[in-house]
Design an enzyme around this catalytic site. Sequence first.
Site, short mmCIF file in Angstrom:
data_model
loop_
_atom_site.label_atom_id
_atom_site.label_comp_id
_atom_site.label_asym_id
_atom_site.label_seq_id
_atom_site.Cartn_x
_atom_site.Cartn_y
_atom_site.Cartn_z
N PHE A 155 41.44 -9.23 -6.18
CA PHE A 155 40.44 -8.70 -5.23
C PHE A 155 40.51 -9.37 -3.86
CE2 PHE A 155 38.77 -7.94 -9.49
CZ PHE A 155 38.46 -6.59 -9.42
N LEU A 156 41.58 -10.14 -3.61
CA LEU A 156 41.61 -10.86 -2.33
C LEU A 156 41.64 -9.91 -1.13
CD1 LEU A 156 44.69 -10.62 -1.12
CD2 LEU A 156 45.16 -12.39 -2.78
N PHE A 255 29.92 -4.11 5.04
CA PHE A 255 30.87 -3.01 4.95
C PHE A 255 30.31 -1.65 5.33
CE2 PHE A 255 35.08 -2.00 3.23
CZ PHE A 255 35.70 -3.20 3.51
N CYS A 266 45.93 -1.01 0.72
CA CYS A 266 45.17 -0.83 -0.52
C CYS A 266 44.29 0.41 -0.54
CB CYS A 266 44.35 -2.08 -0.81
SG CYS A 266 45.39 -3.49 -1.20
N LYS A 269 46.03 4.00 -0.49
CA LYS A 269 46.85 4.32 -1.66
C LYS A 269 46.03 4.27 -2.96
CE LYS A 269 49.09 0.01 -3.15
NZ LYS A 269 48.25 -0.24 -4.30
N1 NAD Z 1 47.68 -6.77 -0.13
C1 NAD Z 1 46.47 -6.83 -0.63
O1 NAD Z 1 45.51 -7.09 0.07
C2 NAD Z 1 46.23 -6.59 -2.10
C3 NAD Z 1 44.99 -6.95 -2.65
C4 NAD Z 1 44.78 -6.73 -3.99
C5 NAD Z 1 45.76 -6.10 -4.77
N2 NAD Z 1 46.94 -5.73 -4.20
C6 NAD Z 1 47.95 -5.11 -5.06
O2 NAD Z 1 48.91 -6.10 -5.41
C7 NAD Z 1 50.21 -5.53 -5.47
C8 NAD Z 1 51.14 -6.25 -4.50
O3 NAD Z 1 50.66 -6.05 -3.20
P1 NAD Z 1 51.26 -6.83 -1.93
O4 NAD Z 1 50.46 -6.42 -0.76
O5 NAD Z 1 51.38 -8.27 -2.27
O6 NAD Z 1 52.72 -6.15 -1.87
P2 NAD Z 1 53.96 -6.53 -0.94
O7 NAD Z 1 54.65 -5.28 -0.68
O8 NAD Z 1 53.52 -7.41 0.18
O9 NAD Z 1 54.86 -7.43 -1.91
C9 NAD Z 1 55.48 -6.97 -3.07
C10 NAD Z 1 56.74 -7.82 -3.32
O10 NAD Z 1 57.29 -7.50 -4.59
C11 NAD Z 1 58.70 -7.65 -4.50
N3 NAD Z 1 59.35 -7.02 -5.66
C12 NAD Z 1 59.58 -5.71 -5.93
N4 NAD Z 1 60.20 -5.56 -7.12
C13 NAD Z 1 60.36 -6.81 -7.63
C14 NAD Z 1 60.94 -7.31 -8.83
N5 NAD Z 1 61.45 -6.51 -9.76
N6 NAD Z 1 60.93 -8.64 -9.02
C15 NAD Z 1 60.41 -9.48 -8.10
N7 NAD Z 1 59.86 -9.06 -6.94
C16 NAD Z 1 59.84 -7.74 -6.71
C17 NAD Z 1 59.02 -7.04 -3.15
O11 NAD Z 1 60.29 -7.44 -2.68
C18 NAD Z 1 57.86 -7.57 -2.30
O12 NAD Z 1 58.20 -8.81 -1.68
C19 NAD Z 1 50.03 -4.04 -5.20
O13 NAD Z 1 49.87 -3.38 -6.41
C20 NAD Z 1 48.74 -4.02 -4.41
O14 NAD Z 1 48.08 -2.78 -4.54
C21 NAD Z 1 47.20 -5.98 -2.88
#
Ligand code: NAD
Length: 443
Positions: A155-156, A255, A266, A269
């Site tokens: 949830f960050l 909010f 987030c 999508k």
């Molecule tokens: N960004 C946010 O604020 C946030 C908050 C809560 C949840 N999320 C969720 O968390 C997930 C990640 O989000 P993010 O923003 O960190 O994504 P991001 O795109 O910044 O990072 C994802 C990373 O995963 C790597 N990756 C892909 N396939 C891989 C594999 N097989 N092995 C190792 N690494 C691999 C990619 O190279 C990339 O560096 C998503 O599902 C997102 O919805 C994101």
Amino acid sequence: MKITIFGSGYVGLVTGACLADAGNHVLCVDIDPRKIEMLKRGEMPIHEPGLEAVAARNAEQGRLLFTTDAVEGVAHGLFQIIAVGTPPDEDGSADLRYVLAVARTIGTHMSDYKVVMTKSTVPVGTADKVRAAVDAALAERGAAIDFDTVSNPEFLKEGAAIGDFMRPDRVVVGTDSPRAADLIRSLYEPYTRNRERMIVMDIRSAELTKYAANAMLATKISFMNELANLADHFGADIEQVRVGIGSDPRIGYAFIYPGVGYGGSCFPKDVQALARSAAEVGYDADMLAAVEAVNYRQKQVLFKKIQAHFGKLDGLVIAVWGLAFKPNTDDMREAPSRVLIEALWAAGATVRAYDPVAMPETRRIYGERADLTLCRSSPHALEGADALAIVTEWREFRSPDFNDMKKALRSPVVFDGRNLYDPASMARAGFSYYAIGRGKRAS
Ligand SMILES: NC(=O)c1ccc[n+]([C@@H]2O[C@H](COP(=O)([O-])OP(=O)(O)OC[C@H]3O[C@@H](n4cnc5c(N)ncnc54)[C@H](O)[C@@H]3O)[C@@H](O)[C@H]2O)c1
């Protein structure tokens, strides 16, 4: 404890650095060699306040390591955390390709009990697919090794992610295994010392909780934007309405800011993916569709106001303050700034843009082009521009020198997508000031 994190993006890096900070040994795995090389050199591939310092002190102590070697990753951690991306597929559903690839890798190489924790945001039922993928890989090599699959949605908030991880409002854990629940309780104990914050539930409910949270937040934004547009029509001021409704504790102030629509990696999508999951079970999620439709329209509001003011935009220069989808991040995924800038270009205008941290990302997305000047400061962006459009509410935009602004602009026109200024003062200072939902005085 030994922890492996697959995916070194916003979630994986913050999680890795914060878990290492409590004394754990964390190995971060990513398939992007460029990212891993940067991280090994101590450079951060993303802008997240505080992250660099936490990562540096733990890397120095040898508790935070980076690799592209997934086999090493599987061998390292009792906890195998999946934090890879789940981008939208062509039909809007979450693409689980990366999550399931990691699950297969874990099944192929594990040699002892693992807790397989999914932090990525994934549709309800994904934990079953993760379990099946690990099982299939184990069966392929005739291995029978115990493991648990857990949903641990994240949830960050980007821009405040370190604080959110270190002092979480709640830690949601979906599991049917008391053994995994106990292990995860010890994992999070350092961050929940003043009171229990872990909420253990069944796996499907945990998966849905993440979508429910984001859909609710997106709904609040679209609701306020809808009301702001109405306020424009009615000649009311949405900022007064906001305070008027926020004072009701059942509603609250958090909010409910009107603006130029939600962006980021987030909300857009996740709302889409939830709507898609609903369609798959034959349910029409009318409310989600409306939240998305309102947001789509809202991202065009600033451009429409600019167009209504000037008529023809061909040859005009527009200063744009703020490119990131929100302050304190350089993330521009689905950013409203992109919708505005692209519409301005399509109408023949050129852009002088400034953002405190997102300009390298802007350059990466758009490259060098004659109709985009990235400026060294917010006053620099105003020089010779026909108007200013404010898209992101960075703190440094809140109290500009309005005299200098007036001198720098060719005409004193401000389109404020974040309602940063007082319409009456702007009018007194001689500006044409257009904001969001501020009625006759500023629309
Ligand atoms: N960004 C946010 O604020 C946030 C908050 C809560 C949840 N999320 C969720 O968390 C997930 C990640 O989000 P993010 O923003 O960190 O994504 P991001 O795109 O910044 O990072 C994802 C990373 O995963 C790597 N990756 C892909 N396939 C891989 C594999 N097989 N092995 C190792 N690494 C691999 C990619 O190279 C990339 O560096 C998503 O599902 C997102 O919805 C994101």
